[in-house]
Design a protein around this motif. Structure first.
Motif, mmCIF file in Angstrom:
data_model
loop_
_atom_site.group_PDB
_atom_site.id
_atom_site.type_symbol
_atom_site.label_atom_id
_atom_site.label_comp_id
_atom_site.label_asym_id
_atom_site.label_seq_id
_atom_site.Cartn_x
_atom_site.Cartn_y
_atom_site.Cartn_z
ATOM 1 N N LYS A 186 13.138 -8.388 2.275
ATOM 2 C CA LYS A 186 13.828 -9.449 3.006
ATOM 3 C C LYS A 186 13.022 -10.750 3.031
ATOM 4 N N GLY A 187 12.369 -11.043 1.919
ATOM 5 C CA GLY A 187 11.614 -12.278 1.816
ATOM 6 C C GLY A 187 10.257 -12.262 2.488
ATOM 7 N N LYS A 188 9.865 -11.119 3.065
ATOM 8 C CA LYS A 188 8.568 -11.002 3.729
ATOM 9 C C LYS A 188 7.664 -10.073 2.925
ATOM 10 N N LYS A 189 6.411 -10.458 2.821
ATOM 11 C CA LYS A 189 5.445 -9.649 2.081
ATOM 12 C C LYS A 189 4.516 -8.907 3.041
ATOM 13 N N GLY A 190 4.213 -7.674 2.674
ATOM 14 C CA GLY A 190 3.274 -6.885 3.455
ATOM 15 C C GLY A 190 1.849 -7.152 3.015
ATOM 16 N N LYS A 191 0.931 -6.527 3.680
ATOM 17 C CA LYS A 191 -0.489 -6.689 3.364
ATOM 18 C C LYS A 191 -0.788 -6.029 2.014
ATOM 19 N N PRO A 192 -1.477 -6.715 1.108
ATOM 20 C CA PRO A 192 -1.869 -6.074 -0.162
ATOM 21 C C PRO A 192 -2.741 -4.845 0.102
ATOM 22 N N PHE A 193 -2.589 -3.848 -0.735
ATOM 23 C CA PHE A 193 -3.372 -2.627 -0.552
ATOM 24 C C PHE A 193 -3.741 -2.034 -1.912
ATOM 25 N N GLY A 194 -4.825 -1.287 -1.921
ATOM 26 C CA GLY A 194 -5.253 -0.623 -3.142
ATOM 27 C C GLY A 194 -4.589 0.736 -3.281
#
Length: 235
Positions: A186-194
Motif C-alpha cells: 500500500k505504498g509503505k515500505k517496511g524495514k530492510p532485513f537480511g
C-alpha cells in the motif's frame, strides 16, 4: 524512519478479505517481485512434499519459528501435537490467534528463553532469519539452549549459487547466500532485513563444527533441500 509491520498488515488484510493491493518484495535494493500472500494461508493439501515430510517428523513439544499465518502450527494441532507458534510480527500473531492457533508467542527467536522443546521447526526457509553466516552460528547455539535432550531442528533452505551462473551477475564479496530484502505494501515500505540461503557444504561444515549431526533428508529440482539436525551426545 518509523517502519510499520508491512508483512503482518498484508496478512491481516488478506485474512479479513481486505487485500486489494500487492505485497512487493525488493531484493538487494533493486530487483522486485510480487509476494503471493495466499502462500502463507495454505491448507494441508497445498503444502509441498518437503514441508509435509518435516511436519511428519515433528516429535514431542514443537516450536514453530517464524510461524507466519500459522498454517504449519494448525496442521500440527490437527495431529494432536503440542505446538507453540513463535512470530516477530505482532499482526501475524493476531491473525494466528484468530485462525485458531492455541499457543502464540510474539517474540524474536534470538531473545526467546522460555520452555524447552523436542522439535524446533523453521519452514519456508525459516532459518533465513539468521541473516548471515555469523547469525546462523548464533542461531544454532541459541537453539541448543531451547532443546530437550535428544531434540531436533527441522528446516528447509536453498542453495542460490545458480543465480550467479550467468556472467551478467557477479558474486558479492560476502557469502553469496546473504541477501537483503524489503517489503512494500500500500505504498509503505517496511524495514530492510537480511535473509540467508545456505549451500549444503557450508551448512554441514558449520553444523559439525558446532557439534550437530546434520542429515539432508530430501532435495528437489530447484536447489531446495530439507534438513534434520540433532546434537552429538559427546559434544
Amino acid at each position: 524512519m518509523n517502519y510499520t509491520d508491512i508483512y503482518g498488515e498484508a496478512l491481516d488484510d488478506f485474512y479479513h478479505d481486505r487485500f486489494n493491493d500487492e505485497l512487493i518484495l525488493y531484493t538487494n535494493d533493486q530487483d522486485q517481485e510480487t509476494m503471493p500472500v495466499d502462500l502463507f494461508f495454505r491448507d494441508s493439501n497445498e503444502l509441498p512434499d518437503q514441508e509435509l515430510i518435516a511436519l511428519a517428523l515433528c516429535d514431542g513439544k514443537v516450536l514453530d519459528v517464524g510461524a507466519g499465518a500459522g498454517s504449519h502450527a494448525l496442521y500440527l494441532q490437527e495431529q494432536q501435537m503440542d505446538v507453540t507458534a513463535l512470530e516477530i510480527s505482532e499482526k501475524a500473531c493476531e491473525v494466528m490467534k484468530q485462525r485458531g492457533v492455541r499457543k502464540v508467542i510474539h517474540q524474536d527467536i534470538f531473545s526467546y528463553a522460555g520452555e524447552k522443546f523436542d522439535t524446533i521447526l523453521f519452514l519456508m526457509n525459516g532459518i533465513g532469519l539468521a541473516e548471515t553466516i555469523d547469525g546462523l552460528i548464533k542461531l544454532f547455539d541459541h537453539c541448543r539452549t531451547l532443546l530437550n535432550p535428544g531434540g531436533q531442528l527441522l528446516f528447509d533452505t536453498s542453495d542460490i549459487n545458480y543465480y550467479y551462473e550467468s556472467e551478467e551477475l557477479a558474486k558479492p564479496e560476502h557469502y553469496y547466500g546473504e541477501i537483503r530484502f524489503q517489503y512494500e505494501y500500500k505504498g509503505k515500505k517496511g524495514k530492510p532485513f537480511g535473509w540467508l540461503y545456505i549451500d549444503q557444504e557450508e551448512l554441514i561444515k558449520i553444523g559439525h563444527k558446532l557439534g550437530w549431526v546434520v542429515q539432508i533428508l530430501d532435495e528437489d529440482d530447484h536447489y531446495q533441500y530439507l534438513v534434520r539436525m540433532e546434537l552429538r551426545e559427546t559434544f
